[in-house]
Motif scaffolding. Structure first.
Motif, PDB file in Angstrom:
ATOM      1  N   TRP A  70      -4.652  -4.101  -5.740  1.00 38.61           N
ATOM      2  CA  TRP A  70      -5.701  -5.201  -5.624  1.00 38.61           C
ATOM      3  C   TRP A  70      -5.015  -6.566  -5.895  1.00 38.61           C
ATOM      4  O   TRP A  70      -5.251  -7.750  -5.186  1.00 38.61           O
ATOM      5  N   THR A  96      -8.972  -6.776 -13.365  1.00 38.00           N
ATOM      6  CA  THR A  96      -7.934  -5.711 -13.448  1.00 38.00           C
ATOM      7  C   THR A  96      -7.086  -6.121 -14.937  1.00 38.00           C
ATOM      8  O   THR A  96      -6.168  -5.457 -15.359  1.00 38.00           O
ATOM      9  N   TYR A 110       2.169   2.065  -3.202  1.00 39.01           N
ATOM     10  CA  TYR A 110       1.011   2.399  -4.253  1.00 39.01           C
ATOM     11  C   TYR A 110       0.692   3.888  -3.946  1.00 39.01           C
ATOM     12  O   TYR A 110      -0.431   4.489  -4.104  1.00 39.01           O
ATOM     13  N   ASN A 119      -2.693   4.703  -1.978  1.00 34.42           N
ATOM     14  CA  ASN A 119      -3.929   4.747  -2.742  1.00 34.42           C
ATOM     15  C   ASN A 119      -4.563   3.261  -2.997  1.00 34.42           C
ATOM     16  O   ASN A 119      -4.081   2.547  -3.825  1.00 34.42           O
ATOM     17  N   TRP A 120      -5.546   2.802  -1.963  1.00 32.73           N
ATOM     18  CA  TRP A 120      -5.856   1.418  -2.302  1.00 32.73           C
ATOM     19  C   TRP A 120      -6.670   1.230  -3.321  1.00 32.73           C
ATOM     20  O   TRP A 120      -7.274   0.199  -3.723  1.00 32.73           O
ATOM     21  N   THR A 121      -7.074   2.234  -4.265  1.00 33.63           N
ATOM     22  CA  THR A 121      -8.196   1.876  -5.241  1.00 33.63           C
ATOM     23  C   THR A 121      -7.221   1.670  -6.511  1.00 33.63           C
ATOM     24  O   THR A 121      -7.764   1.273  -7.802  1.00 33.63           O
ATOM     25  N   LYS A 122      -6.221   1.623  -6.475  1.00 30.74           N
ATOM     26  CA  LYS A 122      -5.078   1.313  -7.587  1.00 30.74           C
ATOM     27  C   LYS A 122      -5.361  -0.339  -7.702  1.00 30.74           C
ATOM     28  O   LYS A 122      -5.158  -1.152  -6.880  1.00 30.74           O
ATOM     29  N   GLN A 123      -5.308  -0.814  -9.164  1.00 30.78           N
ATOM     30  CA  GLN A 123      -5.544  -2.267  -9.553  1.00 30.78           C
ATOM     31  C   GLN A 123      -4.463  -2.929  -9.251  1.00 30.78           C
ATOM     32  O   GLN A 123      -4.505  -4.306  -8.743  1.00 30.78           O
ATOM     33  N   LEU A 136       0.629  -1.089   0.025  1.00 27.02           N
ATOM     34  CA  LEU A 136       0.044   0.073  -0.047  1.00 27.02           C
ATOM     35  C   LEU A 136       0.994   1.261  -0.192  1.00 27.02           C
ATOM     36  O   LEU A 136       0.540   2.198  -0.696  1.00 27.02           O
TER      37      LEU A 136
END
Length: 170
Positions: free
Chosen positions: A22, A60, A12, A15-19, A9
């Motif tokens: 995931w 993704t 990135y 930003n936890w919304t980055k594919q 995390l």
């Protein structure tokens, strides 16, 4: 597992919304489940992993099986087309663009690339076979790499032309 996910995390930018993040969460879960005992419990977690792996692959467009050892801070910035063989190995602090394939060269072979630390693989690159990519390497967009690439090099073209990025005094 959770320490690795927190580190991912941070890689990135929080930003936890980055594919790509995931994908890394599912990957870390897949690696973690190998240590679960007894095997009956592990089988339940394995089923959960397989469902999550397919779901994340569809959402993704990134395929990163948990069988491939991956170092810390792997970044996959953009959606889609990233396929990494379960036989590949990827070092620390690597960046992978969209449309990248890292895998076996011929059907029936099990050898896949070993990627060093701090390697930048640009969009559309294809890296195939039982080869080694050294540390601090840059692989250009749409490059096809079929041979070893030494550390501190740049690979560009089809097939890849490899040039050193270091002067003899470094």
């Amino acid at each position: 597992m959770f320490d690795n996910i927190r580190a991912d995390l941070r890689a990135y930018g929080g930003n936890w919304t980055k594919q790509g993040f995931w994908v890394m969460v599912v990957y870390r879960f897949g690696r973690w489940r190998y240590g679960i005992r007894p095997s009956l419990f592990r089988k339940a977690f394995s089923l959960a992993y397989k469902v999550m792996f397919r779901a994340i692959q569809v959402l993704t467009g990134i395929e990163l099986p948990c069988e491939a050892p991956v170092g810390r801070n792997l970044l996959m910035d953009h959606f889609g087309g990233i396929v990494i063989s379960g036989y590949a190995r990827i070092g620390d602090d690597c960046r992978i663009g969209n449309g990248v394939v890292i895998g076996i060269r011929n059907a029936g072979e099990l050898g896949a690339p070993t990627i060093g630390n701090n390697v930048d693989i640009s969009a559309g690159a294809v890296i195939l076979g039982d080869i080694r990519i050294g540390n601090h390497v840059m692989i250009g967009a749409n490059t096809v790499v079929l041979t070893d690439v030494p550390a501190w090099s740049t690979a560009i073209g089809v097939p890849a032309i490899i040039t050193s990025r270091r002067t003899p005094t470094e």
